[in-house]
Design an enzyme around this catalytic site. Structure first.
Site, PDB file in Angstrom:
ATOM      1  N   LYS A 134      10.213   2.653  11.243  1.00 50.06           N
ATOM      2  CA  LYS A 134       9.546   1.843  11.376  1.00 50.06           C
ATOM      3  C   LYS A 134      10.104   0.818  10.250  1.00 50.06           C
ATOM      4  O   LYS A 134      10.739  -0.028   9.658  1.00 50.06           O
ATOM      5  CB  LYS A 134       8.663   0.626  12.184  1.00 50.06           C
ATOM      6  CG  LYS A 134       7.600   0.801  11.232  1.00 50.06           C
ATOM      7  CD  LYS A 134       6.571  -0.595  10.787  1.00 50.06           C
ATOM      8  CE  LYS A 134       5.350   0.040   9.771  1.00 50.06           C
ATOM      9  NZ  LYS A 134       5.153  -0.958   8.959  1.00 50.06           N
ATOM     10  N   ASN A 187      11.586  19.547   2.206  1.00 53.34           N
ATOM     11  CA  ASN A 187      11.556  20.362   3.445  1.00 53.34           C
ATOM     12  C   ASN A 187      12.297  19.813   4.351  1.00 53.34           C
ATOM     13  O   ASN A 187      11.745  19.182   5.406  1.00 53.34           O
ATOM     14  CB  ASN A 187      10.353  20.759   3.774  1.00 53.34           C
ATOM     15  CG  ASN A 187       9.116  20.990   2.008  1.00 53.34           C
ATOM     16  OD1 ASN A 187      10.001  22.114   1.516  1.00 53.34           O
ATOM     17  ND2 ASN A 187       8.155  21.288   2.036  1.00 53.34           N
ATOM     18  N   CYS A 218       4.977   4.894   9.364  1.00 56.93           N
ATOM     19  CA  CYS A 218       5.302   3.646   8.495  1.00 56.93           C
ATOM     20  C   CYS A 218       7.466   4.147   8.470  1.00 56.93           C
ATOM     21  O   CYS A 218       7.412   3.189   8.366  1.00 56.93           O
ATOM     22  CB  CYS A 218       4.672   3.992   7.340  1.00 56.93           C
ATOM     23  SG  CYS A 218       3.401   3.575   6.850  1.00 56.93           S
ATOM     24  N   GLU A 266       0.622  -1.217  -0.196  1.00 58.94           N
ATOM     25  CA  GLU A 266      -0.163  -0.336   0.068  1.00 58.94           C
ATOM     26  C   GLU A 266       0.869   1.341   0.056  1.00 58.94           C
ATOM     27  O   GLU A 266       1.966   0.910   0.947  1.00 58.94           O
ATOM     28  CB  GLU A 266      -0.671  -0.010   1.590  1.00 58.94           C
ATOM     29  CG  GLU A 266      -1.865   1.135   1.265  1.00 58.94           C
ATOM     30  CD  GLU A 266      -2.530   1.137   0.612  1.00 58.94           C
ATOM     31  OE1 GLU A 266      -4.030   0.656   0.017  1.00 58.94           O
ATOM     32  OE2 GLU A 266      -2.682   2.535  -0.354  1.00 58.94           O
ATOM     33  N   PHE A 267      -0.217   2.110  -0.728  1.00 58.48           N
ATOM     34  CA  PHE A 267       1.025   4.019  -1.331  1.00 58.48           C
ATOM     35  C   PHE A 267       0.146   4.635  -0.804  1.00 58.48           C
ATOM     36  O   PHE A 267       0.760   5.937  -0.675  1.00 58.48           O
ATOM     37  CB  PHE A 267       1.911   3.369  -2.929  1.00 58.48           C
ATOM     38  CG  PHE A 267       2.447   2.771  -2.646  1.00 58.48           C
ATOM     39  CD1 PHE A 267       3.923   2.772  -2.430  1.00 58.48           C
ATOM     40  CD2 PHE A 267       2.486   1.908  -3.690  1.00 58.48           C
ATOM     41  CE1 PHE A 267       5.209   1.502  -2.958  1.00 58.48           C
ATOM     42  CE2 PHE A 267       2.987   0.403  -3.761  1.00 58.48           C
ATOM     43  CZ  PHE A 267       4.532   0.632  -3.757  1.00 58.48           C
ATOM     44  N   LEU A 268      -0.911   4.388   0.095  1.00 52.30           N
ATOM     45  CA  LEU A 268      -1.847   5.909   0.592  1.00 52.30           C
ATOM     46  C   LEU A 268      -0.726   6.547   1.127  1.00 52.30           C
ATOM     47  O   LEU A 268       0.069   6.091   3.147  1.00 52.30           O
ATOM     48  CB  LEU A 268      -3.439   5.247   1.159  1.00 52.30           C
ATOM     49  CG  LEU A 268      -3.022   4.408   3.154  1.00 52.30           C
ATOM     50  CD1 LEU A 268      -2.730   5.431   3.447  1.00 52.30           C
ATOM     51  CD2 LEU A 268      -4.464   3.974   2.074  1.00 52.30           C
ATOM     52  N   GLU A 324      -1.402   9.036   5.629  1.00 51.28           N
ATOM     53  CA  GLU A 324      -2.356   9.788   5.523  1.00 51.28           C
ATOM     54  C   GLU A 324      -2.464  10.930   5.716  1.00 51.28           C
ATOM     55  O   GLU A 324      -2.141  11.788   4.881  1.00 51.28           O
ATOM     56  CB  GLU A 324      -2.307   9.137   7.354  1.00 51.28           C
ATOM     57  CG  GLU A 324      -2.046   7.653   8.116  1.00 51.28           C
ATOM     58  CD  GLU A 324      -1.426   7.515   8.452  1.00 51.28           C
ATOM     59  OE1 GLU A 324      -1.550   8.565   9.832  1.00 51.28           O
ATOM     60  OE2 GLU A 324      -1.701   6.462   9.621  1.00 51.28           O
TER      61      GLU A 324
HETATM   62  N1  LIG Z   1      -1.219   4.325   7.485  1.00 47.40           N
HETATM   63  C1  LIG Z   1      -0.130   4.253   6.518  1.00 47.40           C
HETATM   64  O1  LIG Z   1       0.129   5.537   6.063  1.00 47.40           O
HETATM   65  C2  LIG Z   1      -0.685   3.581   5.704  1.00 47.40           C
HETATM   66  C3  LIG Z   1       0.213   3.185   4.303  1.00 47.40           C
HETATM   67  C4  LIG Z   1       1.194   2.275   3.915  1.00 47.40           C
HETATM   68  C5  LIG Z   1       1.168   1.025   4.263  1.00 47.40           C
HETATM   69  N2  LIG Z   1       1.081   0.873   6.162  1.00 47.40           N
HETATM   70  C6  LIG Z   1       1.194  -0.672   6.337  1.00 47.40           C
HETATM   71  O2  LIG Z   1      -0.259  -1.078   6.338  1.00 47.40           O
HETATM   72  C7  LIG Z   1      -0.202  -1.775   7.503  1.00 47.40           C
HETATM   73  C8  LIG Z   1      -1.013  -1.760   8.035  1.00 47.40           C
HETATM   74  O3  LIG Z   1      -0.760  -0.908   8.982  1.00 47.40           O
HETATM   75  P1  LIG Z   1      -2.074   1.072   9.137  1.00 47.40           P
HETATM   76  O4  LIG Z   1      -1.810   2.206   9.816  1.00 47.40           O
HETATM   77  O5  LIG Z   1      -3.233   0.673   8.652  1.00 47.40           O
HETATM   78  O6  LIG Z   1      -2.595   0.023  10.691  1.00 47.40           O
HETATM   79  P2  LIG Z   1      -3.377   0.035  12.252  1.00 47.40           P
HETATM   80  O7  LIG Z   1      -2.834  -0.256  13.241  1.00 47.40           O
HETATM   81  O8  LIG Z   1      -4.128   1.186  12.036  1.00 47.40           O
HETATM   82  O9  LIG Z   1      -4.579  -0.928  11.560  1.00 47.40           O
HETATM   83  C9  LIG Z   1      -4.025  -2.211  11.818  1.00 47.40           C
HETATM   84  C10 LIG Z   1      -5.720  -3.348  12.486  1.00 47.40           C
HETATM   85  O10 LIG Z   1      -4.990  -4.282  12.481  1.00 47.40           O
HETATM   86  C11 LIG Z   1      -5.624  -5.378  13.543  1.00 47.40           C
HETATM   87  N3  LIG Z   1      -5.425  -6.459  13.787  1.00 47.40           N
HETATM   88  C12 LIG Z   1      -4.023  -7.396  14.545  1.00 47.40           C
HETATM   89  N4  LIG Z   1      -4.081  -8.180  14.409  1.00 47.40           N
HETATM   90  C13 LIG Z   1      -4.945  -8.818  13.691  1.00 47.40           C
HETATM   91  C14 LIG Z   1      -6.278  -9.773  13.115  1.00 47.40           C
HETATM   92  N5  LIG Z   1      -5.295 -10.921  14.004  1.00 47.40           N
HETATM   93  N6  LIG Z   1      -7.216 -10.150  12.983  1.00 47.40           N
HETATM   94  C15 LIG Z   1      -7.927  -9.282  13.163  1.00 47.40           C
HETATM   95  N7  LIG Z   1      -7.302  -7.565  12.642  1.00 47.40           N
HETATM   96  C16 LIG Z   1      -6.459  -7.478  13.190  1.00 47.40           C
HETATM   97  C17 LIG Z   1      -5.257  -4.232  14.518  1.00 47.40           C
HETATM   98  O11 LIG Z   1      -6.531  -4.491  15.781  1.00 47.40           O
HETATM   99  C18 LIG Z   1      -5.610  -3.081  14.087  1.00 47.40           C
HETATM  100  O12 LIG Z   1      -6.980  -2.323  13.833  1.00 47.40           O
HETATM  101  C19 LIG Z   1       1.050  -1.342   8.119  1.00 47.40           C
HETATM  102  O13 LIG Z   1       1.958  -2.563   7.366  1.00 47.40           O
HETATM  103  C20 LIG Z   1       1.672  -0.654   7.957  1.00 47.40           C
HETATM  104  O14 LIG Z   1       2.821  -0.670   7.531  1.00 47.40           O
HETATM  105  C21 LIG Z   1       0.874   1.938   6.355  1.00 47.40           C
END
Ligand SMILES: NC(=O)c1ccc[n+]([C@@H]2O[C@H](COP(=O)([O-])OP(=O)(O)OC[C@H]3O[C@@H](n4cnc5c(N)ncnc54)[C@H](O)[C@@H]3O)[C@@H](O)[C@H]2O)c1
Length: 453
Positions: free
Chosen positions: A282, A270, A279, A149-151, A153
């Site tokens: 880590k 910037n 992200c 995923e590349f979105l 926040e």
């Molecule tokens: N947040 C971002 O901007 C972003 C962008 C690109 C990629 N990512 C990647 O996407 C992934 C998710 O990131 P996020 O920010 O959405 O994380 P998040 O912590 O907001 O969401 C993860 C969710 O998974 C749930 N979860 C954990 N174990 C579970 C299971 N066994 N069954 C069902 N649900 C379960 C958690 O309760 C949590 O709500 C990560 O690997 C992150 O690096 C995040």
């Protein structure tokens, strides 16, 4: 096509909501009951502009079904997206507990039914190969696709609807084509989805983003490499900002001209208080760990982490080091707690670090304000004891001896310099993101302090 999104967090809920609004039946499978309850009420549990109308629509139409039950969700599902968190371990490597927990649950729930498992979580290179082996050893009939995923926040919907690229890594061409078709279907519906969300679509081009098919290992490496490169760009600008400070150059002038070279580009140059969030930090440390696992030292990324970690302290020390810069016993207001504007996310936020340093290292009396992130700082308990949280922006600035603008929310940049001067008691104005004009701040009678300016 029925879809299950496992992990309804920032990524999962956004993607689930988009698919549901594009006409797919979508299960949002989440272990956190409190999050499920909020989603069921037709809202998101985090702040993301324009997302709530889509969540509400998807819940009302019955196309989005929040659940905590694997049995309920996976029974009729064709494509499973895993979007669980991949935080870092204390040594910086990726914690894949949730990722493998999902694989175990899928294996034990679906028997030998045929499904596609799409990995959206950011995982270290080599993870997909391990999952494919687990699935095969269990005799399951699951095709594996890596689809990072590349979105971002703060612009999650626009990034998802008008994506630059969809990366799909698999050895199974039928499965990767099925995943690409899901995105193509969303693209056909995107104007309607955007209108429903209240997003202005005028001027948006109609071109599709690029679909890039790769091996599983390449897809995994693409994601972390992209984030590590962006983190490096920011950090490079911060390193040069320190030299600009020492030489009375202005880093914004420098990077404007440096970035005018199309080989370099202006974005992510910037200078400021450094990167944070769930992200970049880590993903950089995860890439370092992957290198070590395969015998490759990626030295440049050690420097990125070290330099980035130094930035909040650098800014606080810069202020303390000024003539009359002591903040001991002074009323200091920090504006902005989220790691960037447009989100309530305070994970690894440098703004929070600045607020904490001001009390711990500088001995100040600290007040903080953020338009949307104050609840999250309390939930995650990230603020040092003694910091006062103020709901109202004007009240937060009132009588401050110094103001640190730590997150570039438009609410802060749109308040005029003269209004800051009028409200404040002292004169120190610290622009931790270099988002103000030094001249206009000085013209209002305040002392301007930026990063590399
Ligand atoms: N947040 C971002 O901007 C972003 C962008 C690109 C990629 N990512 C990647 O996407 C992934 C998710 O990131 P996020 O920010 O959405 O994380 P998040 O912590 O907001 O969401 C993860 C969710 O998974 C749930 N979860 C954990 N174990 C579970 C299971 N066994 N069954 C069902 N649900 C379960 C958690 O309760 C949590 O709500 C990560 O690997 C992150 O690096 C995040």
């Amino acid at each position: 096509m029925v879809i299950t999104i496992i992990g309804a967090g920032y990524v999962g809920l956004t993607q689930a909501t988009i698919f549901a609004n594009a006409g797919f039946k979508v299960y949002a499978l989440e272990v956190d009951q409190a999050r499920i309850d909020v989603i069921r009420s037709g809202r998101s549990f985090f702040y993301e502009a324009n997302l709530d109308p889509l969540v509400e629509n998807a819940i009302k139409s019955g196309m989005l079904i929040p659940t905590t039950s694997y049995e309920e969700a996976l029974g009729e599902t064709d494509v499973i997206f895993s979007c669980v968190g991949t935080p870092d371990n204390p040594d910086g490597s990726s914690n894949l507990t949730y990722v493998f927990d999902v694989v175990d649950k899928i294996i034990s729930t679906i028997g030998d039914n045929s499904k596609i498992l799409v990995q959206k979580s950011t995982v270290p290179v080599g993870t997909g190969e391990k999952i494919i082996k687990l699935l095969s050893d269990a005799g399951s009939n699951v095709s594996y696709v890596s689809n990072p995923e590349f979105l971002r926040e703060g612009s999650a919907l626009i990034d998802s609807l008008w994506f630059d690229r969809i990366v799909v890594g698999s050895t199974d061409k039928t499965a990767s084509n099925a995943v690409i078709d899901l995105y193509k279907h969303v693209t056909e519906q995107r104007n309607d989805i955007a209108k429903h969300a209240g997003i202005d679509i005028d001027g948006r081009d109609n071109k599709d983003g690029e679909y890039i098919t790769t091996s599983v290992n390449s897809a995994e490496l693409i994601k972390v490499t992209a984030n590590a490169f962006l983190a490096t760009k920011i950090t490079f600008a911060n390193s040069i900002a320190k030299l600009a400070d020492a030489t009375h150059a202005d880093i914004n002038e420098v990077m404007h001209a440096v970035g005018a070279d199309p080989r370099i580009g202006r974005s992510f140059l910037n200078a400021g208080r450094g990167f944070g969030g769930g992200c970049f930090p880590k993903d950089v440390s995860g890439l370092i760990s992957s290198g070590i696992e395969y015998g490759v030292e990626i030295d440049i990324l050690h420097a990125v982490t070290q330099e980035n970690d130094s930035m909040p302290g650098y800014i606080v020390e810069k202020v303390i080091g000024l003539d009359n810069g002591s903040l001991v016993g002074k009323n200091v207001t920090v504006l902005g707690l989220s790691y960037k504007a447009g989100t309530s996310d305070v994970r690894r936020s440098p703004s929070v670090k600045i607020a904490n340093l001001l009390i711990e290292r500088a001995g100040a009396i600290v007040k903080v304000h953020d338009p949307v992130a104050m609840q999250d700082t309390q939930t995650l308990d990230v603020l040092t004891d003694g910091i006062t949280v103020i709901d109202d922006l004007t009240e937060a600035v009132q009588n401050a001896d110094a103001v640190f603008v730590a997150t570039d929310w438009p609410e802060f940049t749109s308040l005029s310099a003269s209004r800051y001067a009028q409200l404040m008691n002292g004169k120190l104005f610290v622009d931790c993101m270099n988002s103000f004009s030094p001249d206009s701040i000085r013209a209002a009678g305040l002392t301007y302090i930026g990063v590399g300016r």
